[in-house]
Write a protein that holds these residues in place. Structure first.
Motif: not given
Length: 309
Positions: A279-299
């Motif tokens: 997700n490009k939004d580093e504040e997105a709630p999904i990162f609270q439950v994610a084991d691994y996160g990538f902040v960037g352009d999904l495309f």
């Protein structure tokens, strides 16, 4: 008294959620029976008898059970209910359609979506979109329960040696009939049974962009899911929806792409073994439950990930 499991099947094979429901039943007692109500359903009954821990299959074979209509199947369940202390069904659309009718006929309170068996009369179920767990104690003589499949490890679909007992079918009620059904055909795994799921959200931008996720899913042998926002936007069909009002999943790997992580979506996938979020939004709630996160352009990230596999 024995435990009764209501089998969801297509008259040939039992659905995977039945294996998890049998596992829940085995925590309540050693004698587990499975009801297979269908039409020309010998193969489904044989498959049920092979499930680990099943001691007996009760088969009701009649034209009125062909399509698993709730009124007819519930009637079959009620006819044999007196011989059981607990009646369980998977918390799928099938089970949720039948079990309230069974509970009403038996004049008992249904216990829905259990994820843990504490004792013969005490169960744990999620509430508030999975943000809290309620411990429920039932005083009813017969417990009518739906089981959330993700809460229990499935039994093996082989190794069982249950006997098959054919019972008389109940007279057809004729209150409803199947007019038509349109089933999605896909070479990918069924969403609730998949070990790997790639899901997209509103961030995908359009239906055409889901082709990126499908390419990644094909590389991983995964199912494709979506958030409610993506479904409501018309990007994908309703049967892709994961979440509180969609399908509850718990795969080995869940890849969330362009999904912000609304509480309703998290309720449907947070039990996944490993969660990867893009997700490009580093504040997105999904990162609270994610084991691994990538902040960037999904495309950019998704095609690169696909190329690496």
């Amino acid at each position: 008294m024995p435990i009764l499991i209501i089998s969801e099947h297509d008259n040939v094979a039992v659905k995977s959620a039945v294996l998890n429901t049998v596992a829940a039943g085995r925590k309540l007692g050693e004698e587990v029976h499975v009801l297979v109500a269908g039409f020309e359903c010998d193969q489904a009954a044989k498959a049920a008898s092979n499930i680990e821990g099943v001691t007996k299959v009760v088969m009701a074979d009649s034209e009125c059970y062909r399509h698993g209509l709730a009124e007819e199947v519930a009637n079959a369940v009620v006819s044999i209910a007196a011989g059981y202390s607990h009646i369980l069904a998977p918390a799928t659309s099938f089970g949720k359609n039948i079990m309230p009718r069974v509970a009403a006929h038996l004049d008992v309170a249904q216990i829905s979506d259990i994820v843990e068996v504490v004792s013969s009369d005490t169960f744990v179920r999620p509430i508030y979109a999975g943000n809290a767990l309620a411990t429920v104690v039932s005083a009813d003589e017969i417990k009518v329960i739906t089981v959330r499949a993700t809460g229990f490890d499935s039994c093996a679909d082989n190794g069982g040696s249950g006997i098959v007992d054919l019972i008389d079918a109940q007279p057809a009620k004729g209150l409803s009939s199947l007019v038509n059904q349109e089933l999605t055909q896909s070479a990918r795994p069924e969403l609730t049974a998949a070990k790997v799921i790639v899901s997209g959200g509103r961030g995908m931008g359009s239906a055409d962009n889901f082709a990126m996720l499908e390419a990644l899913a094909d590389k991983l042998g995964a199912a494709v899911g979506a958030s409610r926002a993506a479904v409501d936007s018309g990007f994908v069909p309703n049967d892709y929806q994961v979440g509180q009002t969609g399908k509850i999943v718990a795969p080995e790997l869940y890849i969330a792409v362009g999904i912000s992580g609304a509480i309703q979506h998290l309720a449907g996938m947070k039990d996944s073994k490993i969660i990867v979020a893009i997700n490009k939004d580093e504040e997105a709630p999904i990162f609270q439950v994610a084991d691994y996160g990538f902040v960037g352009d999904l495309f950019e990230a998704v095609p690169q990930l696909t190329d690496l596999i």
